[in-house]
Design a protein around this motif. Structure first.
Motif, mmCIF file in Angstrom:
data_model
loop_
_atom_site.group_PDB
_atom_site.id
_atom_site.type_symbol
_atom_site.label_atom_id
_atom_site.label_comp_id
_atom_site.label_asym_id
_atom_site.label_seq_id
_atom_site.Cartn_x
_atom_site.Cartn_y
_atom_site.Cartn_z
ATOM 1 N N GLN A 32 36.229 -83.974 -25.714
ATOM 2 C CA GLN A 32 35.770 -85.340 -25.991
ATOM 3 C C GLN A 32 34.390 -85.604 -25.394
ATOM 4 N N ASP A 35 32.336 -89.672 -22.770
ATOM 5 C CA ASP A 35 32.575 -90.746 -23.717
ATOM 6 C C ASP A 35 33.581 -91.735 -23.121
ATOM 7 N N GLN A 36 33.536 -92.973 -23.586
ATOM 8 C CA GLN A 36 34.430 -94.016 -23.084
ATOM 9 C C GLN A 36 35.897 -93.716 -23.355
ATOM 10 N N SER A 37 36.195 -92.959 -24.388
ATOM 11 C CA SER A 37 37.581 -92.685 -24.751
ATOM 12 C C SER A 37 38.220 -91.590 -23.890
ATOM 13 N N THR A 38 37.436 -90.921 -23.056
ATOM 14 C CA THR A 38 37.929 -89.809 -22.256
ATOM 15 C C THR A 38 38.628 -90.322 -20.999
ATOM 16 N N ASN A 39 39.753 -89.707 -20.667
ATOM 17 C CA ASN A 39 40.452 -89.996 -19.418
ATOM 18 C C ASN A 39 39.934 -88.994 -18.381
ATOM 19 N N HIS A 110 30.150 -99.876 -19.170
ATOM 20 C CA HIS A 110 30.888 -98.629 -19.377
ATOM 21 C C HIS A 110 31.586 -98.151 -18.109
#
Length: 188
Positions: A32, A35-39, A110
């Motif tokens: 990923q 990015d903001q979607s990554t844990n 972010h």
């Protein structure tokens, strides 16, 4: 006598090259990326970071990488006094000493949405990435007991990282083997 000096110099160069080859490259966030979607907490839990390793931040122009100087700045998302700011979209940061480093995105909001990562680097020069189960039986006999491969874990790195580690190891092995033959010939 000159041959022995050249041999020693070659051995030193081989050691430096092998050490660099054993360094792992960690693509921050895995497939990923940055990015903001990554844990990121989950991603770091499956990684081991050692001195000499490199972090690779891959991201779109909507993001940036800001290194923070303290855990307090990290927790509070305070980017007012960064240690460094990067914005190429493909930034490489070398982990050159043990300790903890803090990174976040410089885009407003972010960091507070979780786009931040804490990296703890340990001493050591052993390979950081694990090899795939299919490569372990092939390479294990070639490694000394102190460098034996750990068992695979469920949170192993991505395939590209595994391939990179395996190819780096193989290149190092071939180089050291070639150097050994060269040294043996020069001493004969």
């Amino acid at each position: 006598m000159r041959g022995h000096k050249n041999t020693i110099l070659l051995a030193l160069v081989a050691t430096l090259i092998a050490k660099e080859a054993f360094a792992a490259q960690h693509v921050v966030g895995g497939s990923q990326g940055w990015d903001q979607s990554t844990n990121f907490k989950s991603w770091t839990s499956g990684q081991t970071f050692k001195v000499g390793d490199k972090l690779v931040f891959k991201y779109s122009p909507l993001h940036s990488v800001v290194e923070l100087g303290s855990e307090s700045d990290y927790k509070n998302c305070d980017i007012s006094t960064p240690l460094q700011s990067l914005s190429t979209g493909n930034d490489v940061v070398k982990l050159d000493k043990p300790g903890t480093r803090y990174f976040t995105c410089g885009t407003l909001g972010h960091c507070s949405q979780g786009m931040k990562v804490k990296i703890t680097t340990m001493k050591g020069n052993a390979p950081s990435s694990r090899l795939s189960p299919s490569l372990s039986p092939l390479l294990s006999p070639l490694l000394s007991p102190s460098l034996s491969l750990p068992p695979p874990s469920s949170s192993s790195p991505t395939t590209s990282t595994l391939a990179s580690s395996a190819s780096q190891w193989f290149i190092s092995f071939v180089f050291i083997a070639t150097l050994s033959v060269s040294v043996t010939i020069s001493l004969s």
